[in-house]
Design a protein around this motif. Structure first.
Motif, PDB file in Angstrom:
ATOM      1  N   ARG A  43      54.244  11.347 -10.659  1.00  0.00           N
ATOM      2  CA  ARG A  43      55.147  12.122  -9.869  1.00  0.00           C
ATOM      3  C   ARG A  43      55.228  12.921  -8.153  1.00  0.00           C
ATOM      4  N   VAL A  44      55.716  12.561  -7.282  1.00  0.00           N
ATOM      5  CA  VAL A  44      55.737  12.533  -5.939  1.00  0.00           C
ATOM      6  C   VAL A  44      56.228  13.865  -5.028  1.00  0.00           C
ATOM      7  N   GLU A  45      54.782  14.673  -4.162  1.00  0.00           N
ATOM      8  CA  GLU A  45      54.906  15.376  -3.539  1.00  0.00           C
ATOM      9  C   GLU A  45      54.483  15.526  -2.199  1.00  0.00           C
ATOM     10  N   ASP A  46      55.922  15.868  -1.442  1.00  0.00           N
ATOM     11  CA  ASP A  46      55.340  15.457  -0.077  1.00  0.00           C
ATOM     12  C   ASP A  46      54.515  16.752   0.549  1.00  0.00           C
ATOM     13  N   LEU A  47      54.002  16.536   0.788  1.00  0.00           N
ATOM     14  CA  LEU A  47      53.136  17.423   1.767  1.00  0.00           C
ATOM     15  C   LEU A  47      53.172  17.410   3.681  1.00  0.00           C
ATOM     16  N   ASP A  48      53.719  16.949   4.194  1.00  0.00           N
ATOM     17  CA  ASP A  48      53.795  16.575   5.240  1.00  0.00           C
ATOM     18  C   ASP A  48      53.235  17.478   6.685  1.00  0.00           C
ATOM     19  N   GLY A  49      52.060  16.537   7.096  1.00  0.00           N
ATOM     20  CA  GLY A  49      51.321  17.243   8.063  1.00  0.00           C
ATOM     21  C   GLY A  49      49.939  18.165   7.343  1.00  0.00           C
ATOM     22  N   VAL A  50      49.643  17.957   5.393  1.00  0.00           N
ATOM     23  CA  VAL A  50      48.895  18.717   5.313  1.00  0.00           C
ATOM     24  C   VAL A  50      47.023  17.842   5.178  1.00  0.00           C
ATOM     25  N   LEU A  51      45.687  18.393   6.049  1.00  0.00           N
ATOM     26  CA  LEU A  51      45.141  17.464   6.079  1.00  0.00           C
ATOM     27  C   LEU A  51      44.244  17.845   4.714  1.00  0.00           C
ATOM     28  N   LEU A  52      44.045  15.909   4.287  1.00  0.00           N
ATOM     29  CA  LEU A  52      43.514  15.231   2.988  1.00  0.00           C
ATOM     30  C   LEU A  52      41.859  15.373   3.814  1.00  0.00           C
ATOM     31  N   THR A  53      40.628  16.438   3.172  1.00  0.00           N
ATOM     32  CA  THR A  53      39.452  16.072   2.780  1.00  0.00           C
ATOM     33  C   THR A  53      38.551  15.574   1.565  1.00  0.00           C
ATOM     34  N   SER A  54      37.340  15.154   1.219  1.00  0.00           N
ATOM     35  CA  SER A  54      36.986  15.773   0.708  1.00  0.00           C
ATOM     36  C   SER A  54      37.005  17.044  -0.074  1.00  0.00           C
ATOM     37  N   PRO A  55      36.608  17.756  -1.106  1.00  0.00           N
ATOM     38  CA  PRO A  55      36.038  19.147  -1.536  1.00  0.00           C
ATOM     39  C   PRO A  55      34.564  19.582  -0.968  1.00  0.00           C
ATOM     40  N   PHE A  56      34.745  20.382   0.047  1.00  0.00           N
ATOM     41  CA  PHE A  56      32.486  20.863   0.465  1.00  0.00           C
ATOM     42  C   PHE A  56      32.443  20.759  -0.170  1.00  0.00           C
ATOM     43  N   VAL A  57      31.153  20.073  -0.018  1.00  0.00           N
ATOM     44  CA  VAL A  57      29.281  20.780  -1.069  1.00  0.00           C
ATOM     45  C   VAL A  57      28.788  22.060   0.211  1.00  0.00           C
ATOM     46  N   ASP A  58      28.294  22.751  -0.497  1.00  0.00           N
ATOM     47  CA  ASP A  58      27.449  23.987  -0.378  1.00  0.00           C
ATOM     48  C   ASP A  58      26.801  23.943  -0.609  1.00  0.00           C
ATOM     49  N   ALA A  59      25.682  23.871   0.340  1.00  0.00           N
ATOM     50  CA  ALA A  59      24.195  23.192  -0.546  1.00  0.00           C
ATOM     51  C   ALA A  59      23.073  23.932  -0.527  1.00  0.00           C
ATOM     52  N   HIS A  60      23.157  25.320  -0.181  1.00  0.00           N
ATOM     53  CA  HIS A  60      22.783  26.211  -0.050  1.00  0.00           C
ATOM     54  C   HIS A  60      23.043  27.527  -0.556  1.00  0.00           C
ATOM     55  N   VAL A  61      23.251  28.155  -1.987  1.00  0.00           N
ATOM     56  CA  VAL A  61      24.165  29.936  -2.378  1.00  0.00           C
ATOM     57  C   VAL A  61      22.797  30.205  -3.754  1.00  0.00           C
ATOM     58  N   HIS A  62      23.340  31.607  -3.543  1.00  0.00           N
ATOM     59  CA  HIS A  62      22.614  32.382  -4.391  1.00  0.00           C
ATOM     60  C   HIS A  62      23.806  33.897  -4.898  1.00  0.00           C
ATOM     61  N   ALA A  63      24.858  32.862  -6.389  1.00  0.00           N
ATOM     62  CA  ALA A  63      25.954  32.692  -6.768  1.00  0.00           C
ATOM     63  C   ALA A  63      26.004  34.355  -7.345  1.00  0.00           C
ATOM     64  N   THR A  64      24.923  34.670  -7.704  1.00  0.00           N
ATOM     65  CA  THR A  64      24.496  35.764  -8.207  1.00  0.00           C
ATOM     66  C   THR A  64      25.064  36.886  -7.330  1.00  0.00           C
ATOM     67  N   GLY A 451      26.195  16.456   1.896  1.00  0.00           N
ATOM     68  CA  GLY A 451      25.981  18.097   0.283  1.00  0.00           C
ATOM     69  C   GLY A 451      25.825  17.053  -0.428  1.00  0.00           C
ATOM     70  N   ARG A 452      25.929  15.475  -1.211  1.00  0.00           N
ATOM     71  CA  ARG A 452      26.370  15.373  -2.660  1.00  0.00           C
ATOM     72  C   ARG A 452      24.769  13.995  -2.874  1.00  0.00           C
ATOM     73  N   HIS A 453      24.991  13.791  -0.808  1.00  0.00           N
ATOM     74  CA  HIS A 453      23.598  12.998  -1.301  1.00  0.00           C
ATOM     75  C   HIS A 453      22.179  13.560  -1.558  1.00  0.00           C
ATOM     76  N   ALA A 454      22.123  14.982  -0.785  1.00  0.00           N
ATOM     77  CA  ALA A 454      21.006  16.132  -1.231  1.00  0.00           C
ATOM     78  C   ALA A 454      20.703  16.343  -2.555  1.00  0.00           C
ATOM     79  N   ALA A 455      21.627  16.132  -3.718  1.00  0.00           N
ATOM     80  CA  ALA A 455      21.882  15.891  -5.263  1.00  0.00           C
ATOM     81  C   ALA A 455      21.484  15.351  -6.118  1.00  0.00           C
ATOM     82  N   GLY A 456      21.219  13.953  -4.795  1.00  0.00           N
ATOM     83  CA  GLY A 456      21.081  12.434  -6.118  1.00  0.00           C
ATOM     84  C   GLY A 456      22.245  11.588  -5.976  1.00  0.00           C
ATOM     85  N   GLY A 457      23.947  12.296  -5.349  1.00  0.00           N
ATOM     86  CA  GLY A 457      24.993  11.002  -5.288  1.00  0.00           C
ATOM     87  C   GLY A 457      25.087  10.804  -4.115  1.00  0.00           C
TER      88      GLY A 457
END
Length: 498
Positions: A43-64, A451-457
């Motif tokens: 299945r093809v999606e043409d995404l002309d000019g869209v930037l692709l990155t790995s998803p970001f990791v936020d290495a320090h949060v307080h979710a609640t 961020g992934r390295h920081a969590a052992g990955g």
């Protein structure tokens, strides 16, 4: 699951278009657009000019706390104590009498006068319990009704009968405010934050929990949320044996015994530990919350158990204590054993070149927040007010850490700063002290692979063939889609989907 072919994409480090094929949560092919014609059946999606990155990791949060702020009392726009009181009065009038009015973000350095007194807050809240954390979350304005729920605060360090509470007194009232949340409120706040993070291209967050921050029930709810954003939990509590380390990690469900295990406090609240006094508070050198032997024992125990450890360290004296403790743990175990578990130091704002080299030799990770410099750096910022211009210029030396070989992992410390990765990347590349800036490739790596390295990955700043189908798609800095292992966590114009 059918194959999907995304074409017309561009990568951060190359000008030409690329294509990427995914299937069953993995990247099955990447290549040039003209080669994509041979990938029949997808299945093809043409995404002309869209930037692709790995998803970001936020290495320090307080979710609640971050989730509560999303639809709660945001005090960051307030420019005077009177505006804070007016906001509290409006929120208190709309809240049930039994609820705690929860707010965040006041910063007295931006005002011409002092923070509101407790009596003024009591009048504005009409007797309701109020908890208002300072922007750094190391002190808080609270009402008498909340103090009544935390009687230990009046006998603790950091107590004030009229003004903000800091240190242990603050921890008492914060626990009382969190205890007032019922499980449904807590889980709703957590989900709201994770949705918000995904909408900003974040697919992994590192929750820095602990007995003085949130509590075991809070962490358990977050780890069990089932949200597609991956949560790596840290628990900030010291141990003195490998057996205690293993038991505490098992009991909390945490990935490691790190995060906000406080060696000191913050510069804004003048609780970060310094060798010489604050410029604007003669005689004050901040607080040390953990003895050096406790630091070394914790690192040694966790190293022997193969568990990642670490601490919250900001001031120069706290940083030296933490670096010395890492070296002592290496003497008690071995440098190789210490390097293997990637111990973390959170914030690490006042670190010099010699300390950076010592940290690199032991494989320590610097979990740092570029937006701190954007908010408080420069000749007119809070750092200069607290420390003077010379010491302030050395704050948050990202380039020196990177050049020494310390792995950088970028985060927000949300709710202290928002989970906005591109804003953090910009702040790191436009550091208020130019000699401490890094280039965009380094900043992007720190907010993804770091961020992934920081969590052992491990990982890369862009998806690769054979790796997980985890990526973010961008139109400028607007996140169009966030995907983790094939699962869509955010899509512009629609909610999460499989």
């Amino acid at each position: 699951m059918s194959r999907t072919l995304l074409t017309g994409l561009r990568l951060p480090d190359r000008p030409g278009p690329v294509a990427i094929e995914t299937e069953a949560g993995r990247v099955t092919w990447t290549g040039e657009p003209e080669q994509a014609r041979d990938r029949s059946g997808a299945r093809v999606e043409d995404l002309d000019g869209v930037l692709l990155t790995s998803p970001f990791v936020d290495a320090h949060v307080h979710a609640t706390a971050s989730g509560l702020l999303l639809d709660g009392l945001d005090l960051t726009p307030c420019a005077t104590a009177e505006e804070v009181l007016a906001a509290v009065a409006a929120a208190a009038g709309a809240a049930p009498a039994s609820a705690v009015v929860w707010g965040h973000g006041w910063e007295e350095d931006r005002w011409s006068g002092a923070p509101p007194t407790r009596a003024e807050l009591d009048r504005a809240a009409a007797g309701r319990a109020v908890y208002l954390s300072r922007i750094d979350v190391h002190s808080a304005l609270v009402s008498t009704a909340l103090v009544d729920r935390a009687p230990g605060a009046v006998r603790a360090a950091g107590w004030s009968p009229t003004g903000p509470l800091s240190a242990d007194a603050h921890h008492h009232v914060r626990r009382a405010a969190l205890a007032a949340l019922d499980p449904a409120q807590r889980r709703s706040a957590q989900r709201a934050f994770l949705d918000h993070a995904a909408a900003h291209g974040v697919a992994e967050v590192h929750e820095c929990a602990g007995p003085e921050i949130s509590g075991r029930a809070d962490l358990a709810d977050l780890l069990g949320s089932g949200h597609g954003v991956h949560v790596v939990g840290y628990w900030g509590e010291a141990v003195d044996s490998p057996e205690a380390a293993a038991a505490l990690r098992a009991g909390t469900g945490a990935h490691g015994l790190a995060g906000d295990l406080f060696v000191d406090g913050s510069l804004g609240s003048r609780t970060a530990a310094l060798h010489t006094p604050y410029r604007d508070a003669p005689g004050c050198t901040g607080n040390r919350y953990v003895e050096p032997e406790t630091l070394a024992a914790h690192l040694t125990a966790c190293t022997r158990a193969g568990i990642q450890a670490g601490f919250h360290v900001i001031g120069e004296a706290a940083v030296e204590d933490a670096v010395a403790a890492l070296e002592e743990a290496a003497r008690r175990t071995s440098p190789a054993a210490v390097r293997a578990v990637r111990h973390r130091l959170e914030h690490l704002e006042m670190v010099d070149a010699g300390q950076a080299a010592r940290l690199a030799a032991l494989g320590a990770v610097a979990s740092v927040q570029p937006l701190f410099d954007a908010l408080w750096g420069g000749p007119d910022g809070m750092y200069t007010a607290r420390l003077g211009a010379e010491r302030a210029r050395g704050m948050n030396p990202f380039r020196a850490l990177d050049e020494a070989g310390v792995v950088l992992a970028f985060g927000s410390d949300s709710p202290v700063t928002p989970p906005d990765p591109w804003a953090a990347v910009r702040a790191a590349t436009a550091h208020r002290t130019p000699s401490s800036s890094v280039d965009e490739a380094t900043a992007l790596a720190a907010h993804t692979a770091g961020g992934r390295h920081a969590a052992g990955g491990s990982g890369t700043p862009v998806p690769v063939t054979g790796g997980p189908a985890s990526f973010a798609l961008w139109d400028g800095t607007e996140c169009l889609r966030t995907v983790r292992e094939g699962r869509v966590l955010h899509r512009t114009g629609g909610g999460p989907e499989e």
